[in-house]
Enzyme design. Structure first.
Site, PDB file in Angstrom:
ATOM      1  N   CYS A  64     -32.639 -23.479   7.166  1.00 57.21           N
ATOM      2  CA  CYS A  64     -31.854 -24.508   6.484  1.00 57.21           C
ATOM      3  C   CYS A  64     -32.755 -25.206   5.471  1.00 57.21           C
ATOM      4  O   CYS A  64     -33.921 -25.484   5.779  1.00 57.21           O
ATOM      5  CB  CYS A  64     -31.334 -25.511   7.519  1.00 57.21           C
ATOM      6  SG  CYS A  64     -30.348 -26.840   6.824  1.00 57.21           S
ATOM      7  N   HIS A 108     -22.390 -22.652   9.676  1.00 56.48           N
ATOM      8  CA  HIS A 108     -23.570 -23.500   9.472  1.00 56.48           C
ATOM      9  C   HIS A 108     -23.261 -24.631   8.479  1.00 56.48           C
ATOM     10  O   HIS A 108     -23.576 -25.799   8.739  1.00 56.48           O
ATOM     11  CB  HIS A 108     -24.728 -22.618   8.967  1.00 56.48           C
ATOM     12  CG  HIS A 108     -25.989 -23.342   8.616  1.00 56.48           C
ATOM     13  ND1 HIS A 108     -27.162 -23.159   9.298  1.00 56.48           N
ATOM     14  CD2 HIS A 108     -26.261 -24.253   7.640  1.00 56.48           C
ATOM     15  CE1 HIS A 108     -28.107 -23.933   8.769  1.00 56.48           C
ATOM     16  NE2 HIS A 108     -27.584 -24.600   7.752  1.00 56.48           N
ATOM     17  N   GLU A 109     -22.629 -24.274   7.355  1.00 57.36           N
ATOM     18  CA  GLU A 109     -22.384 -25.289   6.317  1.00 57.36           C
ATOM     19  C   GLU A 109     -21.325 -26.298   6.764  1.00 57.36           C
ATOM     20  O   GLU A 109     -21.459 -27.489   6.499  1.00 57.36           O
ATOM     21  CB  GLU A 109     -21.985 -24.626   4.989  1.00 57.36           C
ATOM     22  CG  GLU A 109     -23.003 -23.665   4.393  1.00 57.36           C
ATOM     23  CD  GLU A 109     -24.410 -24.222   4.279  1.00 57.36           C
ATOM     24  OE1 GLU A 109     -24.569 -25.455   4.149  1.00 57.36           O
ATOM     25  OE2 GLU A 109     -25.356 -23.419   4.342  1.00 57.36           O
ATOM     26  N   HIS A 141     -22.744 -28.981   8.866  1.00 58.24           N
ATOM     27  CA  HIS A 141     -23.404 -30.065   8.118  1.00 58.24           C
ATOM     28  C   HIS A 141     -22.432 -31.217   7.840  1.00 58.24           C
ATOM     29  O   HIS A 141     -22.840 -32.382   7.830  1.00 58.24           O
ATOM     30  CB  HIS A 141     -23.924 -29.553   6.771  1.00 58.24           C
ATOM     31  CG  HIS A 141     -25.290 -28.935   6.803  1.00 58.24           C
ATOM     32  ND1 HIS A 141     -26.423 -29.631   7.160  1.00 58.24           N
ATOM     33  CD2 HIS A 141     -25.710 -27.682   6.501  1.00 58.24           C
ATOM     34  CE1 HIS A 141     -27.480 -28.830   7.072  1.00 58.24           C
ATOM     35  NE2 HIS A 141     -27.076 -27.634   6.681  1.00 58.24           N
TER      36      HIS A 141
HETATM   37 NI    NI Z   1     -28.317 -25.981   6.338  1.00 61.25          NI
END
Ligand code: NI
Length: 180
Positions: free
Chosen positions: A100, A142-143, A146
Site C-alpha cells: 500500500c 483493498h481500495e 480505505h
Molecule cells: Ni492502499
C-alpha cells in the site's frame, strides 16, 4: 493538478470513514480525481483511494499494467469509481500478499474474497458493474477498505506473513502467482 503527499499509517485521517459524493459533476470531484491520478502514476501504485491524499470522499481508482511488484497479474484498464461498492460472489477466499502506498516498504498476507461484483459511477456519470476475480478483485477490495478506514495491516492474520519488501517480496510474488 498535482502530485500529493500520500498519508502514511498512523495518520488518523486514514482511519476515517469517507463520505459519499452527492454531485459527481462538481469541480472539486474532478480536482480530487486529477490529484489521485497524478499521485498514483508518480508513485507507480496499482490503486489509490481519496483519503490517502487527504480527502475523506468515496473515490477510488486502479490500473494494473505490467507492474513489477505484481508480475503475472492480468492487466486491468484504468478505472475511476465514485461511490464504489462490492459484494462477494460465493464464499471462497484467497490468501494474498498486499502492499500500500500508505504503508511504504512493507508487505503482508491477508484474506480476501476470490470473486466479487463491484459497482460505481465513472467521472462522466456512467455506471460500472463488473464481476471479477484475481488481482482485479483484490485491488477493489483493498481500495474500498480505505474508504472505511481499513488498511491492509489490520487484516494480517499471521505476523510471520508481514514484513519489509527486502525480506518478503520474493515470497510474496511467488505465493501470489500460485494462489491468484
Ligand atoms: Ni492502499
Amino acid at each position: 493538478m498535482a502530485i500529493k503527499d500520500v498519508l502514511i499509517l498512523g495518520n488518523p485521517q486514514l482511519r476515517q470513514k469517507s463520505t459519499p459524493i452527492t454531485d459527481w459533476g462538481a469541480p472539486i470531484v474532478s480536482d480530487i480525481i486529477k490529484d489521485m491520478l497524478d499521485t498514483m502514476q508518480h508513485r507507480k501504485g496499482i490503486g489509490i483511494a481519496a483519503p490517502q491524499i487527504g480527502y475523506a470522499k468515496r473515490i477510488i481508482m486502479f490500473e494494473i499494467n505490467h507492474n513489477p511488484r505484481y508480475p503475472g497479474a492480468e492487466p486491468v484498464p484504468l478505472t475511476i469509481l465514485i461511490n464504489p461498492e462490492f459484494e462477494p460472489i460465493g464464499d471462497e477466499h484467497v490468501d494474498v500478499w498486499e502492499g500500500c502506498l500508505s504503508v511504504p516498504g512493507l508487505r503482508g498476507k491477508v484474506k480476501r474474497y476470490r470473486q466479487i461484483r463491484y459497482t460505481g459511477i465513472t467521472p462522466t456519470g456512467e455506471l460500472i458493474d463488473r464481476t471479477v476475480n484475481g488481482m482485479h478483485a483484490i485491488v477493489v477490495q483493498h481500495e474500498i477498505n480505505h474508504l472505511d478506514g481499513i488498511l491492509f495491516p489490520f487484516r494480517v492474520i499471521d505476523w510471520s506473513d508481514f514484513g519489509f519488501e527486502t525480506e518478503v517480496l520474493e515470497r510474496a510474488i511467488q505465493e501470489n502467482q500460485a494462489n491468484l
